[in-house]
Design a protein around this motif. Structure first.
Motif, PDB file in Angstrom:
ATOM      1  N   GLY A 171      45.777  70.631  51.246  1.00  5.93           N
ATOM      2  CA  GLY A 171      45.064  70.852  49.996  1.00  5.93           C
ATOM      3  C   GLY A 171      45.014  69.630  49.110  1.00  5.93           C
ATOM      4  O   GLY A 171      44.155  69.539  48.225  1.00  5.93           O
ATOM      5  N   ASP A 172      45.924  68.674  49.316  1.00  6.36           N
ATOM      6  CA  ASP A 172      45.954  67.456  48.500  1.00  6.36           C
ATOM      7  C   ASP A 172      45.451  66.238  49.273  1.00  6.36           C
ATOM      8  O   ASP A 172      45.786  65.100  48.928  1.00  6.36           O
ATOM      9  CB  ASP A 172      47.365  67.204  47.982  1.00  6.36           C
ATOM     10  CG  ASP A 172      48.383  67.015  49.109  1.00  6.36           C
ATOM     11  OD1 ASP A 172      48.027  67.233  50.289  1.00  6.36           O
ATOM     12  OD2 ASP A 172      49.545  66.657  48.805  1.00  6.36           O
ATOM     13  N   LEU A 173      44.619  66.464  50.301  1.00 10.03           N
ATOM     14  CA  LEU A 173      44.130  65.363  51.127  1.00 10.03           C
ATOM     15  C   LEU A 173      43.317  64.395  50.274  1.00 10.03           C
ATOM     16  O   LEU A 173      42.340  64.772  49.637  1.00 10.03           O
ATOM     17  CB  LEU A 173      43.265  65.916  52.259  1.00 10.03           C
ATOM     18  CG  LEU A 173      42.793  64.919  53.319  1.00 10.03           C
ATOM     19  CD1 LEU A 173      43.978  64.293  54.043  1.00 10.03           C
ATOM     20  CD2 LEU A 173      41.868  65.602  54.317  1.00 10.03           C
ATOM     21  N   GLY A 174      43.713  63.147  50.268  1.00 10.97           N
ATOM     22  CA  GLY A 174      43.053  62.133  49.453  1.00 10.97           C
ATOM     23  C   GLY A 174      43.768  61.927  48.141  1.00 10.97           C
ATOM     24  O   GLY A 174      44.289  60.842  47.858  1.00 10.97           O
ATOM     25  N   VAL A 175      43.848  62.965  47.336  1.00  7.48           N
ATOM     26  CA  VAL A 175      44.450  62.821  46.016  1.00  7.48           C
ATOM     27  C   VAL A 175      45.922  62.452  46.105  1.00  7.48           C
ATOM     28  O   VAL A 175      46.455  61.763  45.224  1.00  7.48           O
ATOM     29  CB  VAL A 175      44.245  64.108  45.182  1.00  7.48           C
ATOM     30  CG1 VAL A 175      45.047  65.273  45.746  1.00  7.48           C
ATOM     31  CG2 VAL A 175      44.606  63.863  43.728  1.00  7.48           C
ATOM     32  N   ARG A 227      47.764  59.541  43.925  1.00  6.87           N
ATOM     33  CA  ARG A 227      48.971  59.777  43.118  1.00  6.87           C
ATOM     34  C   ARG A 227      50.071  58.785  43.465  1.00  6.87           C
ATOM     35  O   ARG A 227      50.765  58.272  42.576  1.00  6.87           O
ATOM     36  CB  ARG A 227      49.465  61.201  43.331  1.00  6.87           C
ATOM     37  CG  ARG A 227      48.552  62.279  42.758  1.00  6.87           C
ATOM     38  CD  ARG A 227      48.966  63.667  43.235  1.00  6.87           C
ATOM     39  NE  ARG A 227      48.075  64.711  42.740  1.00  6.87           N
ATOM     40  CZ  ARG A 227      48.047  65.946  43.225  1.00  6.87           C
ATOM     41  NH1 ARG A 227      48.872  66.300  44.220  1.00  6.87           N
ATOM     42  NH2 ARG A 227      47.218  66.837  42.730  1.00  6.87           N
ATOM     43  N   LEU A 228      50.236  58.512  44.769  1.00  7.66           N
ATOM     44  CA  LEU A 228      51.263  57.558  45.163  1.00  7.66           C
ATOM     45  C   LEU A 228      50.954  56.172  44.621  1.00  7.66           C
ATOM     46  O   LEU A 228      51.839  55.498  44.068  1.00  7.66           O
ATOM     47  CB  LEU A 228      51.385  57.510  46.688  1.00  7.66           C
ATOM     48  CG  LEU A 228      52.369  56.480  47.237  1.00  7.66           C
ATOM     49  CD1 LEU A 228      53.791  56.783  46.786  1.00  7.66           C
ATOM     50  CD2 LEU A 228      52.297  56.408  48.764  1.00  7.66           C
ATOM     51  N   ALA A 229      49.708  55.726  44.772  1.00 10.83           N
ATOM     52  CA  ALA A 229      49.340  54.403  44.272  1.00 10.83           C
ATOM     53  C   ALA A 229      49.502  54.325  42.764  1.00 10.83           C
ATOM     54  O   ALA A 229      49.924  53.290  42.225  1.00 10.83           O
ATOM     55  CB  ALA A 229      47.906  54.080  44.673  1.00 10.83           C
ATOM     56  N   LEU A 230      49.172  55.401  42.058  1.00  6.91           N
ATOM     57  CA  LEU A 230      49.335  55.419  40.601  1.00  6.91           C
ATOM     58  C   LEU A 230      50.787  55.210  40.217  1.00  6.91           C
ATOM     59  O   LEU A 230      51.093  54.440  39.301  1.00  6.91           O
ATOM     60  CB  LEU A 230      48.798  56.737  40.051  1.00  6.91           C
ATOM     61  CG  LEU A 230      48.516  56.899  38.541  1.00  6.91           C
ATOM     62  CD1 LEU A 230      49.790  57.045  37.737  1.00  6.91           C
ATOM     63  CD2 LEU A 230      47.666  55.759  38.028  1.00  6.91           C
ATOM     64  N   TYR A 233      49.084  53.295  33.080  1.00  6.61           N
ATOM     65  CA  TYR A 233      48.034  53.863  33.911  1.00  6.61           C
ATOM     66  C   TYR A 233      48.108  55.385  33.863  1.00  6.61           C
ATOM     67  O   TYR A 233      49.189  55.973  33.984  1.00  6.61           O
ATOM     68  CB  TYR A 233      48.172  53.389  35.358  1.00  6.61           C
ATOM     69  CG  TYR A 233      47.916  51.905  35.535  1.00  6.61           C
ATOM     70  CD1 TYR A 233      46.629  51.428  35.718  1.00  6.61           C
ATOM     71  CD2 TYR A 233      48.971  50.997  35.525  1.00  6.61           C
ATOM     72  CE1 TYR A 233      46.388  50.075  35.890  1.00  6.61           C
ATOM     73  CE2 TYR A 233      48.743  49.642  35.692  1.00  6.61           C
ATOM     74  CZ  TYR A 233      47.457  49.178  35.871  1.00  6.61           C
ATOM     75  OH  TYR A 233      47.225  47.833  36.038  1.00  6.61           O
ATOM     76  N   VAL A 234      46.942  56.003  33.721  1.00  6.64           N
ATOM     77  CA  VAL A 234      46.861  57.455  33.642  1.00  6.64           C
ATOM     78  C   VAL A 234      45.831  57.934  34.667  1.00  6.64           C
ATOM     79  O   VAL A 234      44.709  57.409  34.720  1.00  6.64           O
ATOM     80  CB  VAL A 234      46.442  57.926  32.233  1.00  6.64           C
ATOM     81  CG1 VAL A 234      46.333  59.450  32.191  1.00  6.64           C
ATOM     82  CG2 VAL A 234      47.442  57.434  31.192  1.00  6.64           C
ATOM     83  N   LEU A 235      46.215  58.896  35.492  1.00  8.45           N
ATOM     84  CA  LEU A 235      45.318  59.446  36.498  1.00  8.45           C
ATOM     85  C   LEU A 235      44.824  60.810  36.041  1.00  8.45           C
ATOM     86  O   LEU A 235      45.605  61.729  35.833  1.00  8.45           O
ATOM     87  CB  LEU A 235      46.035  59.576  37.850  1.00  8.45           C
ATOM     88  CG  LEU A 235      45.185  60.081  39.021  1.00  8.45           C
ATOM     89  CD1 LEU A 235      44.120  59.051  39.389  1.00  8.45           C
ATOM     90  CD2 LEU A 235      46.061  60.385  40.242  1.00  8.45           C
ATOM     91  N   HIS A 236      43.509  60.930  35.893  1.00  5.45           N
ATOM     92  CA  HIS A 236      42.876  62.214  35.585  1.00  5.45           C
ATOM     93  C   HIS A 236      42.305  62.774  36.884  1.00  5.45           C
ATOM     94  O   HIS A 236      41.579  62.080  37.593  1.00  5.45           O
ATOM     95  CB  HIS A 236      41.742  62.034  34.565  1.00  5.45           C
ATOM     96  CG  HIS A 236      42.201  61.666  33.189  1.00  5.45           C
ATOM     97  ND1 HIS A 236      41.794  62.344  32.070  1.00  5.45           N
ATOM     98  CD2 HIS A 236      43.045  60.700  32.747  1.00  5.45           C
ATOM     99  CE1 HIS A 236      42.355  61.817  30.996  1.00  5.45           C
ATOM    100  NE2 HIS A 236      43.121  60.804  31.389  1.00  5.45           N
TER     101      HIS A 236
END
Length: 390
Positions: A46-50, A54-57, A71-74
Motif C-alpha cells: 500500500g505504500d509502494l513509492g511513497v 519518506r526514507l529520503a525525506l 524539509y516537509v513532505l506533503h
C-alpha cells in the motif's frame, strides 16, 4: 561532555531550527484498481513509492538540520476513479512547487500542462513510457525511474556480451506488454541484433493447472534460440513459462533475468545499507517504484545543499547541469540528461535472488558517459523542450 557544554549545543541547535527555512516537497500518488490477471498475485504494498520518498525525506532532513533547512513532505493520494486534475490543482494552489508523482503517463502530461504547474518542477517516479522522454517530453518534468528503452538496452547489452544473439519473444496482450516488446525490438536493432521469432500469448485461462501441458506446445514452433524474451509487465503469465518450454532456454525481460531500476537483491556499493534503512522503515524490500521516489527527494535535497538555490528555476538548472551528482548506491553517481530530463543510472539485471549483471556492461563505450548507452541518446532524441544541443 559536561552539562553546560551540552546545554549550549542544545540551545544552539534549537536556535538554528527555529530559524530554519522550510522547503516543501509534495508526493502525489494516483491509486488504481489492479487489473484482472490470470494468476493469483500478491497485492502490491500500500505504500509502494511513497515509502521511498519518506526514507529520503528523513535522510535529507538530517542534513537540513545543519544547513538551515526544514524539509516537509506533503502526501496526497488520489483514489481510484476520482478526478486527478482537481486534486493536483488544489495542491498547486496551496503552494506546492516540488512534486514527486506516481501516476500514468497521461496524467503526468495533464499535470505538467496545467498553467499553475508552469513554475513547478515535477519528478516522475514510476512511469517508464518512452514518449515522456521523447516527443511528449515537458520542460518541467524530470524522470527518476528508468525508461523502457533503458531497461531494454541493459538486456540487449547482456545478451550481446553473452553472445546470445539468437532471440525469440513471447508478448502478452496488454498495452504495457506491447510497449516493452517495442522497446526490446528497437534495442536489439540498436545493438545489431534482431528477433528470430515472436509469438503473442494465446491463453486466457488460469495456467496453474495446464502450464506443463500447454506451454510446451505453444513454444514448440519457435525457431532455435539462445534466449527467450518475455514481455509480461503485469506479472501475469510469465511465471508459468519457466521450465515448461519445449526446449530448455534461459528467460529474460519481464521474467527470468529482469532489468530493473532497483531490486531488493542489490547489495554492492553501499546498497545493503540503504536496503537496511528501508527495511527498518517500511518492513519490506525496496522496489523500483520506491527507489524512483527516493531518488527524486534525494536529488532535491542534494540540489538545495550544493547549489544554494531555493527557487524552482535555480534548482532545475543545477539538476540539469554537469555539477549535479547523486550517490545512488549503484556504483556510478546519478545525473540528469539535459536533453530530456531523464536521470542517468545503471540498470541492475536481476533474478529473484541475485544480481547477474549491471548495465552499462564493460566494453559499451560512449563519448560523454557510458550511462548514455542506455536509452535514447541526444542525437536520437525527439524531445525538443530542453534546448540541449550537445
Amino acid at each position: 561532555m559536561n552539562g553546560s557544554f551540552a546545554t549550549a549545543i542544545a540551545l544552539a541547535f534549537h536556535a538554528t531550527m527555529a530559524g530554519a527555512e522550510q522547503i516543501r516537497i509534495d508526493m502525489i500518488e494516483r491509486r488504481v484498481t489492479p487489473p484482472p490477471i490470470l494468476s493469483n498475485m500478491i497485492a502490491p504494498p500500500g505504500d509502494l513509492g511513497v515509502a521511498g520518498a519518506r526514507l529520503a525525506l528523513s535522510e535529507i532532513a538530517a542534513t537540513g538540520k545543519f544547513t538551515g533547512q526544514e524539509y516537509v513532505l506533503h502526501e496526497t493520494v488520489v483514489p481510484p476513479g476520482a478526478p486527478f486534475l482537481p486534486a493536483v490543482e488544489e495542491v498547486l494552489d496551496d503552494g506546492a512547487r516540488l512534486l514527486v508523482v506516481k501516476a500514468s503517463a497521461k496524467e503526468l502530461l495533464q499535470l505538467a500542462d496545467l498553467p499553475a504547474a508552469g513554475d513547478a518542477l515535477i519528478f516522475n517516479a514510476t512511469a517508464q513510457d518512452d514518449r515522456l522522454r521523447g516527443g511528449d517530453c515537458r520542460a518541467n518534468l524530470l524522470h527518476t525511474t528508468p525508461s523502457l528503452s533503458m531497461r531494454a538496452d541493459a538486456l540487449s547489452q547482456f545478451a550481446l556480451k553473452k553472445q546470445w544473439t539468437d532471440l525469440v519473444l513471447i508478448k502478452g496482450p496488454n498495452p504495457e506488454d506491447e510497449a516493452f516488446a517495442a522497446a526490446l525490438r528497437a534495442s536489439l536493432e540498436k545493438f545489431g541484433m534482431a528477433l528470430k521469432g515472436e509469438k503473442a500469448w494465446a491463453f486466457d485461462a488460469n495456467m496453474r493447472r495446464v502450464a506443463s501441458a500447454e506451454i510446451p506446445l505453444f513454444t514448440q514452433d519457435l525457431p532455435e534460440h539462445d534466449l527467450l524474451l518475455v514481455a509480461d509487465e503485469r506479472g501475469d503469465y510469465g511465471r508459468y513459462v519457466a521450465y515448461n518450454t519445449w526446449v530448455p532456454r534461459p528467460l529474460a525481460g519481464s521474467e527470468g533475468i529482469v532489468p530493473q531500476g532497483w531490486s531488493g537483491v542489490v547489495e554492492q556499493w553501499g546498497a545493503a545499507q540503504l536496503q537496511g534503512r528501508f527495511r527498518d522503515a517500511a518492513g519490506r524490500e525496496m522496489r523500483s517504484e520506491d527507489f524512483g521516489a527516493w531518488a527524486a527527494v534525494a536529488a532535491i535535497g542534494e540540489a538545495v545543499t550544493r547549489s544554494g538555490a531555493r527557487d524552482v528555476e535555480g534548482l532545475r538548472d543545477y539538476l540539469l547541469s554537469d555539477a549535479f551528482r547523486l550517490a545512488g548506491y549503484l556504483g556510478t553517481p546519478l545525473s540528469f540528461r539535459n536533453w530530456n530530463g531523464q536521470m542517468r543510472q545503471p540498470i541492475p539485471l536481476v533474478t529473484e535472488r541475485a544480481v547477474v549483471g549491471t548495465a552499462p556492461l564493460e566494453g559499451f563505450l560512449h563519448e560523454r558517459s557510458e550511462l548514455d548507452t542506455l536509452g535514447k541518446d541526444l542525437p536520437d532524441s525527439e524531445c525538443m523542450q530542453f534546448g540541449a544541443t550537445q
